[in-house]
Design a protein around this motif. Structure first.
Motif, PDB file in Angstrom:
ATOM      1  N   SER A  65       0.862  -1.278   0.078  1.00 36.50           N
ATOM      2  CA  SER A  65       0.151   0.031  -0.170  1.00 36.50           C
ATOM      3  C   SER A  65       0.788   1.104   0.009  1.00 36.50           C
ATOM      4  N   ALA A  66       2.307   1.189  -0.272  1.00 35.42           N
ATOM      5  CA  ALA A  66       2.905   2.312   0.096  1.00 35.42           C
ATOM      6  C   ALA A  66       2.683   3.349  -1.026  1.00 35.42           C
ATOM      7  N   GLN A  67       2.299   2.976  -2.220  1.00 36.07           N
ATOM      8  CA  GLN A  67       2.079   3.896  -3.361  1.00 36.07           C
ATOM      9  C   GLN A  67       0.856   4.617  -3.235  1.00 36.07           C
ATOM     10  N   LEU A  68      -0.210   4.194  -2.635  1.00 35.29           N
ATOM     11  CA  LEU A  68      -1.431   4.907  -2.187  1.00 35.29           C
ATOM     12  C   LEU A  68      -1.563   4.791  -0.635  1.00 35.29           C
ATOM     13  N   ALA A  69      -0.682   5.420  -0.220  1.00 39.17           N
ATOM     14  CA  ALA A  69      -0.871   5.317   1.428  1.00 39.17           C
ATOM     15  C   ALA A  69      -1.668   6.389   2.128  1.00 39.17           C
ATOM     16  N   SER A  70      -1.980   6.029   3.061  1.00 33.44           N
ATOM     17  CA  SER A  70      -2.669   6.908   4.246  1.00 33.44           C
ATOM     18  C   SER A  70      -2.084   6.692   5.587  1.00 33.44           C
ATOM     19  N   CYS A  71      -2.921   6.814   6.517  1.00 35.93           N
ATOM     20  CA  CYS A  71      -2.215   6.787   7.979  1.00 35.93           C
ATOM     21  C   CYS A  71      -2.107   5.344   8.514  1.00 35.93           C
ATOM     22  N   HIS A  72      -3.078   4.531   8.214  1.00 34.47           N
ATOM     23  CA  HIS A  72      -2.931   3.377   9.067  1.00 34.47           C
ATOM     24  C   HIS A  72      -3.136   2.269   7.709  1.00 34.47           C
ATOM     25  N   THR A  73      -2.918   1.182   8.155  1.00 29.47           N
ATOM     26  CA  THR A  73      -3.019  -0.086   7.252  1.00 29.47           C
ATOM     27  C   THR A  73      -3.645  -1.278   8.065  1.00 29.47           C
ATOM     28  N   THR A  74      -4.967  -1.766   7.717  1.00 30.80           N
ATOM     29  CA  THR A  74      -5.423  -2.672   8.090  1.00 30.80           C
ATOM     30  C   THR A  74      -5.372  -3.917   7.194  1.00 30.80           C
ATOM     31  N   ARG A  75      -5.125  -5.252   7.999  1.00 28.09           N
ATOM     32  CA  ARG A  75      -5.277  -6.700   7.156  1.00 28.09           C
ATOM     33  C   ARG A  75      -6.703  -7.282   7.282  1.00 28.09           C
ATOM     34  N   ILE A  76      -7.137  -7.575   6.510  1.00 26.56           N
ATOM     35  CA  ILE A  76      -8.606  -8.304   6.629  1.00 26.56           C
ATOM     36  C   ILE A  76      -8.298  -9.592   5.655  1.00 26.56           C
ATOM     37  N   GLY A  77      -8.259 -10.780   6.303  1.00 25.68           N
ATOM     38  CA  GLY A  77      -7.924 -11.957   5.355  1.00 25.68           C
ATOM     39  C   GLY A  77      -6.662 -11.873   4.716  1.00 25.68           C
ATOM     40  N   VAL A  87     -16.995   0.929   4.949  1.00 24.27           N
ATOM     41  CA  VAL A  87     -17.236  -0.564   5.053  1.00 24.27           C
ATOM     42  C   VAL A  87     -17.848  -1.244   3.784  1.00 24.27           C
ATOM     43  N   ALA A  88     -18.748  -0.378   2.891  1.00 26.82           N
ATOM     44  CA  ALA A  88     -19.457  -0.681   1.753  1.00 26.82           C
ATOM     45  C   ALA A  88     -18.381  -1.258   0.913  1.00 26.82           C
ATOM     46  N   ALA A  89     -17.311  -0.518   0.767  1.00 23.43           N
ATOM     47  CA  ALA A  89     -16.030  -0.797  -0.101  1.00 23.43           C
ATOM     48  C   ALA A  89     -15.324  -2.443   0.247  1.00 23.43           C
ATOM     49  N   ILE A  90     -15.365  -2.363   1.684  1.00 25.89           N
ATOM     50  CA  ILE A  90     -14.831  -3.614   2.236  1.00 25.89           C
ATOM     51  C   ILE A  90     -15.481  -4.943   1.925  1.00 25.89           C
ATOM     52  N   HIS A  91     -16.697  -4.666   2.191  1.00 26.76           N
ATOM     53  CA  HIS A  91     -17.695  -5.642   1.981  1.00 26.76           C
ATOM     54  C   HIS A  91     -17.719  -6.128   0.497  1.00 26.76           C
ATOM     55  N   LYS A  92     -17.515  -4.933  -0.226  1.00 24.70           N
ATOM     56  CA  LYS A  92     -17.516  -5.471  -1.845  1.00 24.70           C
ATOM     57  C   LYS A  92     -16.288  -6.290  -2.158  1.00 24.70           C
ATOM     58  N   LEU A  93     -15.218  -5.957  -1.511  1.00 20.54           N
ATOM     59  CA  LEU A  93     -13.865  -6.409  -1.813  1.00 20.54           C
ATOM     60  C   LEU A  93     -14.057  -7.967  -1.223  1.00 20.54           C
ATOM     61  N   LEU A  94     -14.506  -8.098   0.003  1.00 18.16           N
ATOM     62  CA  LEU A  94     -14.726  -9.537   0.549  1.00 18.16           C
ATOM     63  C   LEU A  94     -15.575 -10.578  -0.295  1.00 18.16           C
ATOM     64  N   LYS A  95     -16.687  -9.787  -0.796  1.00 21.48           N
ATOM     65  CA  LYS A  95     -17.631 -10.488  -1.601  1.00 21.48           C
ATOM     66  C   LYS A  95     -17.275 -10.839  -3.036  1.00 21.48           C
ATOM     67  N   GLU A  96     -16.714  -9.880  -3.715  1.00 24.77           N
ATOM     68  CA  GLU A  96     -16.113 -10.199  -4.919  1.00 24.77           C
ATOM     69  C   GLU A  96     -14.888 -10.905  -5.055  1.00 24.77           C
TER      70      GLU A  96
END
Length: 140
Positions: A65-77, A87-96
């Motif tokens: 995520s270094a090229q599109l960085a923000s302040c925190h980094t989260t790992r989900i699966g 969360v809508a984007a996270i749910h889309k990611l996990l569904k698709e």
């Protein structure tokens, strides 16, 4: 027999409607907006383990995520979620389950969760991957 059936029904009803999604969020110990994002995720059904790190740049390189960085980094699966992603984007990611490293809301957008009032339909979320140019994942 009825008593056993009744007890089994009570146990089933006591179970949550869905299992919490586990997330590990890496953040600088002094960052207040990261704490707000943790609260946002928890309010939306995530079980968050917050980990303080004094070397966020190494983590961002490790998780892509270094090229599109923000302040925190989260790992989900298997995915990285960089920054204040709704969360809508996270749910889309996990569904698709796309073949990407994850998603990012780069920088610290004021209209994102944890940064102020979320304004739906205005936040661009990008794919984390091999592309030299940022590729749009969704608009939330």
């Amino acid at each position: 027999m009825m008593k056993k059936l009744f007890l089994m029904l009570l146990v089933l009803l006591a179970q949550p409607a869905f299992a919490a999604i586990n997330a590990t969020l890496y953040k600088d110990p002094a960052c207040g907006c990261c704490e707000e994002y943790v609260k946002y995720l928890e309010k939306n059904g995530f079980k968050v383990k917050a980990v303080n790190s004094s070397d966020m740049s190494t983590l961002k390189k490790q998780y892509g995520s270094a090229q599109l960085a923000s302040c925190h980094t989260t790992r989900i699966g298997q995915y990285t979620v960089e920054g204040h992603v709704p969360v809508a984007a996270i749910h889309k990611l996990l569904k698709e389950k796309p073949q990407i490293a994850g998603i990012s809301a780069p920088g610290m957008p004021k209209n994102s969760p944890g940064m102020g009032p979320e304004i739906k339909g205005t936040l661009k979320i990008y794919e984390l991957g091999q592309s030299a140019e940022p590729k749009l994942f969704s608009i939330e």
